[in-house]
Structure formats: structure tokens, C-alpha cells
Design an enzyme around this catalytic site. Structure first.
Site, PDB file in Angstrom:
ATOM      1  N   LYS A 121     -29.897 -23.259 -19.675  1.00 47.56           N
ATOM      2  CA  LYS A 121     -29.474 -22.162 -18.815  1.00 47.56           C
ATOM      3  C   LYS A 121     -29.668 -20.764 -19.347  1.00 47.56           C
ATOM      4  CE  LYS A 121     -25.282 -20.681 -18.718  1.00 47.56           C
ATOM      5  NZ  LYS A 121     -23.683 -20.494 -18.515  1.00 47.56           N
ATOM      6  N   ASP A 139     -25.436 -22.438 -13.328  1.00 49.68           N
ATOM      7  CA  ASP A 139     -24.345 -22.109 -13.993  1.00 49.68           C
ATOM      8  C   ASP A 139     -23.142 -22.950 -12.923  1.00 49.68           C
ATOM      9  OD1 ASP A 139     -23.660 -20.462 -11.784  1.00 49.68           O
ATOM     10  OD2 ASP A 139     -23.199 -18.594 -13.244  1.00 49.68           O
TER      11      ASP A 139
END
Length: 211
Positions: A121, A139
Site C-alpha cells: 500500500k 486502504d
């Protein structure tokens, strides 16, 4: 799963409403962005920005971070959750940047993910925000919105990312993370979604939709 046609229609609406979305973290270069993203794990962008306001006046490179040291860093970020572990990783990451990359932040995922404290991420955000590459970070907001709007039924961030990448062209991927995060943060909230302000409400069949 929602049809590709409808997903692209939703992205078209996002683009019309916000053609140039921006990351809400404060940063001045690739390194400070990387630090801010590492700090943002399980923390709010607002909280990270508050903590880094003074930090980034002193530190804007890996070398300066090493000169500040782990204890010095902790003093700046102690208001952020998991700050002890984050400080340790940021110092290790900074050492790796200095020794392996001459202080430069890599522009490819494999090298970014090799750094301490950097997962997929975080790497995707840096690639997307700083290097303007079509990378999509998943997320909690993106995962929740993807499930709520039936973009993906996958259970992991990486699987959801890959589902979206199969559907979205690069022109949408470059902004998709920002659109979905901002949408989840301000409109399609986990609790009390503001359906009355939602531009894509007609596409939503969520059980908690407020009519």
C-alpha cells in the site's frame, strides 16, 4: 460484481466532480511523502500532518533523519499511534536509502517494498502520488467502498487492487485511490453515510443506504 460499464460510469462521475484530486498528507519531496505514508498507518492524515509540521522543517532527507536519530524522531511523532515501531522503521528505511540508493527514493514497487516499514500500500501511494504512475493503493476506505459498491468481493487489499486494475484504464487508475479515499472519508462514511450528498447514490444498493 458490478458491471465494468457501471464502474466506469461511476469513475466518470468522480472525474467530473474532482478532476485533479490530491493526497491530503503534507510533504515536500518523495522522501517526506514516504515518511508521511509510513506514519499514516492506523492514523489520520490530519494527525500525521500535525506531527510532521515541525519535523519536516528540520528533516527533508534520509541523511537528516539519521542525524535527528530515533529518539529525536519519537519526540516529533509521539502523538501518532505505534510511534515507537514507526520511528524504528523510518530510521532503518533511511539507512537503507542512504546505503543502497544514494539517498533517493526508488521509483519501482519491488525496491520500495524492500525498505523497512514499506508494504504494498505504501509503495503504491508513493508510486502514484510522487511518480505519477497508475498504481492503486487499497486502504480501509477503498476496501469498504469497493465492497459497498460491489466493485469487488475479494477479501484482501491486494486481491481488491487486482480486481480494480482489471477493469480501470490508466486514466482512471491514476486518480482512483484519491477519489475512493476522499469519497469514503467525507461522503460514504462507515457510520452515517451522507447519502443525500452522494453523486453516485443511484448505483448504491447497500443495506445501510439512507434514503
Amino acid at each position: 460484481m458490478r458491471s465494468k460499464k457501471e464502474i466506469l460510469e461511476i469513475m466518470e462521475i468522480f472525474e467530473k466532480e474532482n478532476p485533479n484530486p490530491e493526497c491530503e498528507l503534507n510533504f515536500c519531496n518523495a522522501y517526506t511523502l514516504l515518511v508521511a505514508v509510513i506514519l499514516s498507518a492506523q492514523a489520520t492524515d490530519k494527525g500525521v500532518n500535525k506531527a510532521t509540521k515541525e519535523l519536516f522543517k528540520k528533516v527533508d532527507s534520509p541523511q537528516k533523519m539519521l542525524e535527528l536519530g530515533e529518539e529525536g524522531l519519537k519526540k516529533h511523532i509521539k502523538s501518532i499511534g505505534l510511534f515507537n515501531n514507526k520511528a524504528k522503521n523510518i530510521i532503518l528505511m533511511s539507512k537503507e536509502l542512504v546505503t543502497k540508493y544514494l539517498g533517493n527514493v526508488p521509483d519501482n514497487r519491488e525496491q520500495l517494498e524492500s525498505l523497512a516499514g514499506v508494504g504494498r500500500k505504501t509503495a503504491n501511494i508513493v508510486l502514484n502520488v510522487w511518480y505519477k504512475k497508475p498504481a492503486l493503493a487499497v486502504d480501509t476506505h477503498v476496501m469498504r467502498i469497493s465492497h459497498r459498491l460491489n466493485f469487488s468481493k475479494s477479501k484482501t487489499p491486494t486481491a481488491i487492487e487486482l480486481d480494480l486494475l482489471k477493469v480501470l484504464p490508466d486514466r482512471y487508475i491514476i486518480n482512483a485511490n484519491h477519489w475512493l479515499v476522499l469519497f469514503g472519508r467525507y461522503i460514504c462514511k462507515a457510520k452515517k453515510p451522507e447519502c443525500h450528498n452522494c453523486k453516485i447514490a443511484k448505483y448504491c444498493n447497500s443495506t445501510d443506504k439512507i434514503l
